[in-house]
Design an enzyme around this catalytic site. Sequence first.
Site, mmCIF file in Angstrom:
data_model
loop_
_atom_site.group_PDB
_atom_site.id
_atom_site.type_symbol
_atom_site.label_atom_id
_atom_site.label_comp_id
_atom_site.label_asym_id
_atom_site.label_seq_id
_atom_site.Cartn_x
_atom_site.Cartn_y
_atom_site.Cartn_z
ATOM 1 N N GLU A 1 -6.940 7.221 -1.462
ATOM 2 C CA GLU A 1 -7.156 7.748 -2.816
ATOM 3 C C GLU A 1 -8.368 8.679 -2.866
ATOM 4 O O GLU A 1 -9.150 8.673 -3.815
ATOM 5 C CB GLU A 1 -7.244 6.601 -3.828
ATOM 6 C CG GLU A 1 -5.944 5.802 -3.832
ATOM 7 C CD GLU A 1 -5.657 5.052 -5.096
ATOM 8 O OE1 GLU A 1 -6.253 5.386 -6.129
ATOM 9 O OE2 GLU A 1 -4.810 4.157 -5.037
ATOM 10 N N ARG B 1 -9.082 5.844 -8.963
ATOM 11 C CA ARG B 1 -10.267 5.698 -8.099
ATOM 12 C C ARG B 1 -11.118 4.496 -8.469
ATOM 13 O O ARG B 1 -11.663 3.811 -7.614
ATOM 14 C CB ARG B 1 -11.156 6.933 -8.244
ATOM 15 C CG ARG B 1 -10.675 8.081 -7.442
ATOM 16 C CD ARG B 1 -11.519 9.294 -7.665
ATOM 17 N NE ARG B 1 -11.005 10.350 -6.828
ATOM 18 C CZ ARG B 1 -10.981 11.624 -7.154
ATOM 19 N NH1 ARG B 1 -11.468 12.017 -8.309
ATOM 20 N NH2 ARG B 1 -10.503 12.508 -6.340
HETATM 21 C C1 FAD Z 1 -3.820 2.031 4.591
HETATM 22 C C2 FAD Z 1 -3.533 3.336 3.914
HETATM 23 C C3 FAD Z 1 -2.792 3.351 2.746
HETATM 24 C C4 FAD Z 1 -2.492 4.567 2.129
HETATM 25 N N1 FAD Z 1 -1.683 4.566 1.012
HETATM 26 C C5 FAD Z 1 -1.233 5.752 0.520
HETATM 27 C C6 FAD Z 1 -0.267 5.790 -0.518
HETATM 28 O O1 FAD Z 1 0.173 4.735 -1.037
HETATM 29 N N2 FAD Z 1 0.173 6.998 -0.944
HETATM 30 C C7 FAD Z 1 -0.263 8.168 -0.413
HETATM 31 O O2 FAD Z 1 0.194 9.221 -0.842
HETATM 32 N N3 FAD Z 1 -1.193 8.169 0.573
HETATM 33 C C8 FAD Z 1 -1.680 6.993 1.051
HETATM 34 N N4 FAD Z 1 -2.611 6.981 2.085
HETATM 35 C C9 FAD Z 1 -3.077 8.246 2.613
HETATM 36 C C10 FAD Z 1 -4.538 8.547 2.275
HETATM 37 O O3 FAD Z 1 -4.664 8.840 0.923
HETATM 38 C C11 FAD Z 1 -5.003 9.680 3.193
HETATM 39 O O4 FAD Z 1 -5.095 9.129 4.496
HETATM 40 C C12 FAD Z 1 -6.313 10.281 2.751
HETATM 41 O O5 FAD Z 1 -6.155 10.992 1.554
HETATM 42 C C13 FAD Z 1 -6.901 11.235 3.804
HETATM 43 O O6 FAD Z 1 -5.926 12.132 4.249
HETATM 44 P P1 FAD Z 1 -5.726 12.342 5.843
HETATM 45 O O7 FAD Z 1 -5.580 10.996 6.439
HETATM 46 O O8 FAD Z 1 -4.631 13.305 6.037
HETATM 47 O O9 FAD Z 1 -7.091 12.942 6.342
HETATM 48 P P2 FAD Z 1 -7.512 14.501 6.306
HETATM 49 O O10 FAD Z 1 -7.199 15.064 4.983
HETATM 50 O O11 FAD Z 1 -6.951 15.150 7.518
HETATM 51 O O12 FAD Z 1 -9.071 14.387 6.459
HETATM 52 C C14 FAD Z 1 -9.713 14.114 7.738
HETATM 53 C C15 FAD Z 1 -11.218 14.162 7.551
HETATM 54 O O13 FAD Z 1 -11.614 15.474 7.103
HETATM 55 C C16 FAD Z 1 -12.320 15.369 5.868
HETATM 56 N N5 FAD Z 1 -12.006 16.531 5.033
HETATM 57 C C17 FAD Z 1 -10.779 17.060 4.764
HETATM 58 N N6 FAD Z 1 -10.900 18.085 3.913
HETATM 59 C C18 FAD Z 1 -12.215 18.219 3.629
HETATM 60 C C19 FAD Z 1 -12.991 19.100 2.806
HETATM 61 N N7 FAD Z 1 -12.430 20.076 2.090
HETATM 62 N N8 FAD Z 1 -14.328 18.922 2.752
HETATM 63 C C20 FAD Z 1 -14.920 17.937 3.470
HETATM 64 N N9 FAD Z 1 -14.253 17.074 4.274
HETATM 65 C C21 FAD Z 1 -12.915 17.214 4.345
HETATM 66 C C22 FAD Z 1 -11.847 14.090 5.239
HETATM 67 O O14 FAD Z 1 -12.768 13.572 4.292
HETATM 68 C C23 FAD Z 1 -11.723 13.178 6.459
HETATM 69 O O15 FAD Z 1 -12.984 12.699 6.810
HETATM 70 C C24 FAD Z 1 -2.967 5.779 2.687
HETATM 71 C C25 FAD Z 1 -3.743 5.743 3.848
HETATM 72 C C26 FAD Z 1 -4.013 4.560 4.470
HETATM 73 C C27 FAD Z 1 -4.818 4.557 5.737
#
Ligand code: FAD
Length: 380
Positions: free
Chosen positions: A362, A242
């Site tokens: 992350e 982070r």
């Molecule tokens: C350019 C890019 C590079 C990336 N690289 C990697 C990588 O190398 N490896 C990898 O594994 N992943 C990677 N990711 C994935 C990234 O880590 C996820 O997109 C991120 O963790 C959010 O997950 P999600 O997109 O499924 O959103 P979700 O988990 O569906 O969340 C959607 C919204 O709901 C909120 N939310 C969810 N749960 C809660 C809660 N309990 N309390 C409050 N709010 C909540 C979130 O904060 C967000 O605002 C990448 C993403 C991008 C866009």
Amino acid sequence: MHFEHTEEERLFRAAVREFVQSEISPHAARWEEEERFPWDTWRQLAELGVCGVALPAEYGGGGGGKTLMCIATEELSRASAGLATAYLVGCGIALDGICKHGTEAQKKEYVTRCASGEVAFFALTEAAGGSDLGTMQTRYRETDSGYSLTGTKTFISNGEESSFGVVFASKKPGEGHRGVSAFILNKDIPGCSVGKKEKKTGQLCSSTTEIVLDDCVLPRESMLGKEGHGVRIALEAIDKSRVAVAAQALGIAAAAYDESIRYAKERQAFGKALGQLQTIQWMIADMSTELEAARLLTYSAASLIDEGNPAIRESAMAKLFATEAAGRICHNAVQIFGGYGYIRETPVERFSRDQRVTEIYEGTSEMQRWAIARQVLKMK
Ligand SMILES: Cc1cc2nc3c(=O)[nH]c(=O)nc-3n(C[C@H](O)[C@H](O)[C@H](O)COP(=O)(O)OP(=O)(O)OC[C@H]3O[C@@H](n4cnc5c(N)ncnc54)[C@H](O)[C@@H]3O)c2cc1C
């Protein structure tokens, strides 16, 4: 207080900055337009020891710590946030579990490969949920010789450029965190392919793709750490990484700030420089203050990690504050540039696109607040 740079850190920053100014800044906008990963530059970074700076010296790394990693990430991000993502994933989070939980043979092979310029991936996220790891559907089963993995990982940084990486799969999908294990996977094995490449808002020189596993057979020695410890390994790596994302946001914000100062001195409006207008001065003052606060939080957390402290709360605070501050700083930078801030010829337009995702990957800002609150409430 944990933020004074040592002489070694200052010299390292100066060396990386010089390289960035001569070899990255002049080309970064073109790499974005062409959506092209700059392999030649990456290899130079490996030769200079930047790729391996925070990896153990006995496997070809520099033996440095999180502070040096953050310095490199910040400096790279001043010119190319996409390249910085390839770096903080490929030389950071993807290697963390290997360095900490890997066998001697795993460390010898994969850390050495990373230090010498190969790119790695870290494949955790799936379509059903990035924040909620309990939804993991990628599964593994034991075979006579090892394991077979099936499933699709989404949004994987370095999906195209990488040659190996760490992937997480569950033995019992649907049973939450239990049964999740980590594996090291060479991408050229049968059953492993790169799926859809995402069309992103920014950071276009670094690929984000699916990693598709279709009955992908891995030898027994590819498991990383103990069976069932996958979520722990993933969370440890994310907790430590982070602060590197905070450094990335800091670098993007610093570049946007520098451009804003230059422009505010040059651009005339109503017979004087923009910088003589109080509205612009207040924006610059806010940007300057937030940048300094983000810097202190970031390097304070990094130095705590280097001292052996897990610094979960401090790293989450650094990521939360630095990434959101970078959003405000990039917003103001575009505003100071006026119409020119919205066109691709000015770098602040790119910085504002590149910054946005730092608040998401992350661990989203919401997940950082959750992590901070849990730590704070536990302490009281
Ligand atoms: C350019 C890019 C590079 C990336 N690289 C990697 C990588 O190398 N490896 C990898 O594994 N992943 C990677 N990711 C994935 C990234 O880590 C996820 O997109 C991120 O963790 C959010 O997950 P999600 O997109 O499924 O959103 P979700 O988990 O569906 O969340 C959607 C919204 O709901 C909120 N939310 C969810 N749960 C809660 C809660 N309990 N309390 C409050 N709010 C909540 C979130 O904060 C967000 O605002 C990448 C993403 C991008 C866009």
